[in-house]
Design a protein around this motif. Structure first.
Motif, PDB file in Angstrom:
ATOM      1  N   UNK A 145      -1.063  -7.779  -2.432  1.00 20.90           N
ATOM      2  CA  UNK A 145       0.028  -7.635  -1.198  1.00 20.90           C
ATOM      3  C   UNK A 145       1.048  -6.378  -1.272  1.00 20.90           C
ATOM      4  N   UNK A 146       1.372  -6.070  -2.430  1.00 20.14           N
ATOM      5  CA  UNK A 146       2.187  -4.682  -2.838  1.00 20.14           C
ATOM      6  C   UNK A 146       1.600  -3.487  -2.229  1.00 20.14           C
ATOM      7  N   UNK A 147       0.615  -3.106  -2.464  1.00 21.42           N
ATOM      8  CA  UNK A 147       0.137  -1.789  -1.978  1.00 21.42           C
ATOM      9  C   UNK A 147       0.333  -1.662  -0.148  1.00 21.42           C
ATOM     10  N   UNK A 148      -0.240  -2.664   0.268  1.00 19.78           N
ATOM     11  CA  UNK A 148      -0.062  -2.781   1.703  1.00 19.78           C
ATOM     12  C   UNK A 148       1.488  -2.716   2.179  1.00 19.78           C
ATOM     13  N   UNK A 149       2.001  -3.426   1.493  1.00 20.28           N
ATOM     14  CA  UNK A 149       3.439  -3.662   1.790  1.00 20.28           C
ATOM     15  C   UNK A 149       4.280  -2.418   1.806  1.00 20.28           C
ATOM     16  N   UNK A 150       3.979  -1.529   0.587  1.00 20.46           N
ATOM     17  CA  UNK A 150       4.705  -0.481   0.228  1.00 20.46           C
ATOM     18  C   UNK A 150       4.309   0.565   1.512  1.00 20.46           C
ATOM     19  N   UNK A 151       2.887   0.472   1.789  1.00 18.53           N
ATOM     20  CA  UNK A 151       2.526   1.420   2.908  1.00 18.53           C
ATOM     21  C   UNK A 151       3.045   1.210   4.187  1.00 18.53           C
ATOM     22  N   UNK A 152       3.175  -0.063   4.692  1.00 23.33           N
ATOM     23  CA  UNK A 152       3.766  -0.570   5.935  1.00 23.33           C
ATOM     24  C   UNK A 152       5.034  -0.004   5.731  1.00 23.33           C
ATOM     25  N   UNK A 153       5.990  -0.112   4.578  1.00 24.45           N
ATOM     26  CA  UNK A 153       7.320   0.134   4.524  1.00 24.45           C
ATOM     27  C   UNK A 153       7.656   1.376   5.049  1.00 24.45           C
ATOM     28  N   UNK A 154       6.625   2.337   4.163  1.00 24.59           N
ATOM     29  CA  UNK A 154       6.844   3.796   4.307  1.00 24.59           C
ATOM     30  C   UNK A 154       6.550   4.232   6.084  1.00 24.59           C
ATOM     31  N   UNK A 155       5.249   3.914   6.106  1.00 27.10           N
ATOM     32  CA  UNK A 155       5.041   3.952   7.796  1.00 27.10           C
ATOM     33  C   UNK A 155       6.182   3.472   8.750  1.00 27.10           C
ATOM     34  N   UNK A 156       6.818   2.496   8.426  1.00 26.46           N
ATOM     35  CA  UNK A 156       7.533   2.023   9.349  1.00 26.46           C
ATOM     36  C   UNK A 156       9.074   2.905   9.471  1.00 26.46           C
ATOM     37  N   UNK A 157       9.320   3.636   8.580  1.00 26.81           N
ATOM     38  CA  UNK A 157      10.401   4.524   8.341  1.00 26.81           C
ATOM     39  C   UNK A 157       9.989   5.940   8.711  1.00 26.81           C
ATOM     40  N   UNK A 158       8.632   6.135   8.977  1.00 29.26           N
ATOM     41  CA  UNK A 158       8.064   7.413   9.307  1.00 29.26           C
ATOM     42  C   UNK A 158       8.172   8.280   8.278  1.00 29.26           C
ATOM     43  N   UNK A 159       8.111   7.917   7.167  1.00 28.89           N
ATOM     44  CA  UNK A 159       7.965   9.069   6.164  1.00 28.89           C
ATOM     45  C   UNK A 159       6.603   9.356   5.566  1.00 28.89           C
ATOM     46  N   UNK A 160       6.497  10.564   5.237  1.00 18.91           N
ATOM     47  CA  UNK A 160       5.195  11.106   4.446  1.00 18.91           C
ATOM     48  C   UNK A 160       5.278  10.478   3.177  1.00 18.91           C
ATOM     49  N   UNK A 161       4.277  10.819   2.462  1.00 13.02           N
ATOM     50  CA  UNK A 161       4.106  10.326   0.844  1.00 13.02           C
ATOM     51  C   UNK A 161       4.889  11.515   0.258  1.00 13.02           C
ATOM     52  N   UNK A 162       4.953  12.606   0.772  1.00 14.20           N
ATOM     53  CA  UNK A 162       5.786  13.719  -0.003  1.00 14.20           C
ATOM     54  C   UNK A 162       7.266  13.403   0.397  1.00 14.20           C
ATOM     55  N   UNK A 163       7.877  12.959   1.298  1.00 16.05           N
ATOM     56  CA  UNK A 163       9.132  12.377   1.581  1.00 16.05           C
ATOM     57  C   UNK A 163       9.492  11.384   0.438  1.00 16.05           C
ATOM     58  N   UNK A 164       8.503  10.327   0.446  1.00 11.39           N
ATOM     59  CA  UNK A 164       8.998   9.291  -0.376  1.00 11.39           C
ATOM     60  C   UNK A 164       8.858   9.755  -1.612  1.00 11.39           C
ATOM     61  N   UNK A 165       8.120  10.693  -2.060  1.00 13.03           N
ATOM     62  CA  UNK A 165       8.236  11.125  -3.623  1.00 13.03           C
ATOM     63  C   UNK A 165       9.662  11.899  -3.776  1.00 13.03           C
TER      64      UNK A 165
END
Length: 187
Positions: free
Chosen positions: A11-31
């Motif tokens: 579940x973890x990978x999908x949940x992290x990706x959903x949370x990132x997309x819900x905030x409208x953040x790119x991978x770079x922004x999360x990094x």
């Protein structure tokens, strides 16, 4: 409820990706926000790498999501989180003759903060400027207070609401006992 570790890791990978997309953040922004490398964030989201607790904590803080909620299998729409009066965090060493109860969740700090402030006689809360564009909205629940924002000053009575700039020096002062509800919104 007992859970299989494999279920959580699935579940973890999908949940992290959903949370990132819900905030409208790119991978770079999360990094940048988390201090976790872009490639590691990507690997975790694809399920190619399992994060350490420290890495997961940094990611959840950056995404402003609940650590346990990412792993929870239950729907959160049928959940009511309650903090009893004795559990609400407070700040008693800030200001003069005032007690500040923090009503907003910790993940809202620096964004949208909510406070219940009780003043004793001659109580005051003097604040330095917050982030540029920050605003405060204050409603007097009991008593009377004087609001100062920059060079502007207004007196408020019970039931009055004031909205004012918080990106300048500002203060709330009470001559007698008073209680206010304060919302701080940083730009």
């Amino acid at each position: 409820m007992t859970e299989n570790t494999d279920d959580i890791l699935t579940r973890l990978p999908a949940r992290l990706k959903e949370a990132r997309r819900a905030k409208g953040l790119s991978l770079e922004a999360v990094a940048n926000l988390s201090g976790v490398s872009r490639s590691m964030v990507s690997q975790i989201e694809r399920g190619e790498s399992s994060p350490t607790i420290s890495t997961l904590w940094n990611l959840t803080r950056a995404l402003q999501v609940d650590f346990a909620g990412l792993l929870d299998d239950e729907q959160t729409s049928d959940h009511i989180e309650v903090l009893r009066k004795t559990e609400v965090p407070s700040i008693d060493n800030m200001g003069q003759n005032c007690r500040i109860r923090i009503l907003s969740p910790p993940e809202e700090a620096g964004g949208h903060e909510v406070y219940d402030i009780a003043f004793d006689a001659d109580g005051a809360l003097n604040s330095q400027p917050h982030a540029r564009g920050a605003q405060e909205q204050l409603t007097v629940l009991d008593g009377a207070v004087r609001i100062t924002s920059g060079t502007a000053t207004r007196d408020l009575q019970q039931g009055d609401t004031a909205r004012y700039a918080a990106d300048v020096t500002h203060s709330i002062a009470a001559g007698g006992p008073a209680r206010v509800f304060l919302i701080v919104k940083n730009a």
